[in-house]
Design an enzyme around this catalytic site. Structure first.
Site, PDB file in Angstrom:
ATOM      1  N   ILE A 117       0.819  -1.218   0.000  1.00 16.43           N
ATOM      2  CA  ILE A 117       0.000   0.000   0.000  1.00 16.43           C
ATOM      3  C   ILE A 117       0.852   1.267   0.000  1.00 16.43           C
ATOM      4  CG2 ILE A 117      -1.968  -1.128   1.104  1.00 16.43           C
ATOM      5  CD1 ILE A 117      -1.195   0.335   3.713  1.00 16.43           C
ATOM      6  N   THR A 166      -7.456   0.260  16.246  1.00 17.41           N
ATOM      7  CA  THR A 166      -7.207  -0.550  17.429  1.00 17.41           C
ATOM      8  C   THR A 166      -7.499   0.249  18.693  1.00 17.41           C
ATOM      9  OG1 THR A 166      -5.459  -1.626  18.739  1.00 17.41           O
ATOM     10  CG2 THR A 166      -4.770   0.141  17.286  1.00 17.41           C
ATOM     11  N   TYR A 189       3.824   1.388  17.550  1.00 19.19           N
ATOM     12  CA  TYR A 189       2.694   0.789  16.832  1.00 19.19           C
ATOM     13  C   TYR A 189       1.419   1.574  17.057  1.00 19.19           C
ATOM     14  CZ  TYR A 189      -1.448  -2.103  16.257  1.00 19.19           C
ATOM     15  OH  TYR A 189      -2.708  -2.542  15.933  1.00 19.19           O
TER      16      TYR A 189
END
Length: 340
Positions: free
Chosen positions: A60, A125, A153
């Site tokens: 991507i 998330t 992250y």
């Protein structure tokens, strides 16, 4: 309807692909995946036999490649699962997380702007909210809980969410975002807690548990999560965030002991190792908004889902063995060699 799914050879993405092919048989599903270490093309073997499914190996981050796919396929809806997702790896090498999770998301949304789509859905998330104290079981993450990230992250995922909302406000891109609690189920790469413990216990290997294993997570069976995303696509309001939680809170050590019991293995296999840097204490989602506005709620209790998950891995050890060969072995040694 033609839906483009990025990261569709990964854990949650592949489960979503199969849900679409089963539940929406008249939809065309286009899958884009870079097939990095955590993805496995064999996960999609059954999907590849379906005439409504098309696969492209592409990253991507590659603007030219992504735009070529949009030029050819002209999807109506895009669901972006593609992401680097393992916290430990983000601590060791933050750069790839920033590139894939932020810049890759930008490339996808730029393609959506150029070619026109009905919806861009960003799969997020609950880790963007930081963590909750162990001694406050009354506290939960809500959609308006302030962003308070703990790792590279979660920071990269929060950045992607904020960028998506900015594209909605600035360019009018029809964006929705879902933030889920910890997923478990078939096809999860075995560096994550549950498949790692199943794999090690099955081979009578030591089970590395961070700290005292008291960190608490809210566990959501992956198929429930996929139904939640589908509900957001079909019933969700553009520009909104929806939390998808499982109402299944468990401490890590409790999970490990359940797996050992189910596999008939001794607790002596547990090895406590040095804790992860910045390890979040507790995650817990309040999914009331999704329940009220979408009619969605988890239907799989952990006691049932964990048995389904263990049985799946026991019956697919060839898939597990393929995932844990080669580079994975090097990663495993590096991650845990100095923690004992």
């Amino acid at each position: 309807m033609k839906i483009l799914v990025t990261g569709g050879a990964g854990f949650i993405g592949s489960n979503f692909v199969y849900l679409l092919l089963e539940e929406r048989p008249d939809w065309k599903v286009v899958c884009v995946d870079a097939l990095t270490y955590a993805a496995n093309i064999h996960t999609l073997n059954d999907a590849l036999k379906n005439p409504n499914f098309t696969f492209y190996k592409e990253d991507i981050r590659n603007r030219e490649g992504i735009f070529e796919i949009f030029e050819k396929e002209h999807p109506d809806v895009v669901v972006n699962f593609a992401a680097e997702s393992h916290v430990d790896r983000s601590i060791e090498n933050p750069g790839i997380f920033l590139e894939t999770n932020i810049l890759g998301t930008q490339v996808m949304m730029d393609a959506c702007r150029k070619y026109g789509i009905e919806r861009f859905h960003q799969v997020g998330t609950d880790e963007v909210y930081g963590d909750l104290p162990l001694d406050r079981p009354d506290l939960f993450f809500h959609e308006d809980t302030p962003i308070h990230t703990s790792s590279p992250y979660s920071t990269s995922k929060a950045s992607a969410d904020l960028l998506a909302l900015a594209y909605h406000r600035t360019y009018g891109l029809p964006v929705t975002i879902s933030r889920c609690s910890n997923n478990y189920g078939p096809y999860q790469f075995p560096e994550k807690l549950i498949p790692l413990m199943i794999n090690n216990a099955s081979q009578d290997k030591k089970l590395p548990v961070y700290g005292e294993g008291l960190n608490v997570r809210d566990w959501l069976y992956v198929k429930d999560h996929c139904y939640g995303i589908l509900a957001v696509l079909e019933k969700g309001k553009v520009g909104e965030v929806y939390n998808l939680g499982g109402h299944n809170e468990k401490a890590n050590i409790e999970i490990v002991k359940i797996i050992l019991e189910e596999l008939g293995k001794p607790e002596s296999l547990i090895t406590y190792v040095a804790d992860r840097k910045g390890h979040d204490q507790r995650y817990a989602i309040d999914p009331s908004k999704a329940n009220k506005e979408l009619g969605w709620g988890p239907t799989t209790m952990f006691k049932d889902g964990i048995k389904l998950t263990i049985d799946w891995y026991k019956n697919h050890m060839d898939w597990m063995n393929e995932c844990t060969s080669g580079e994975y072995q090097n990663y495993y040694k590096e991650m845990y060699k100095d923690r004992v």
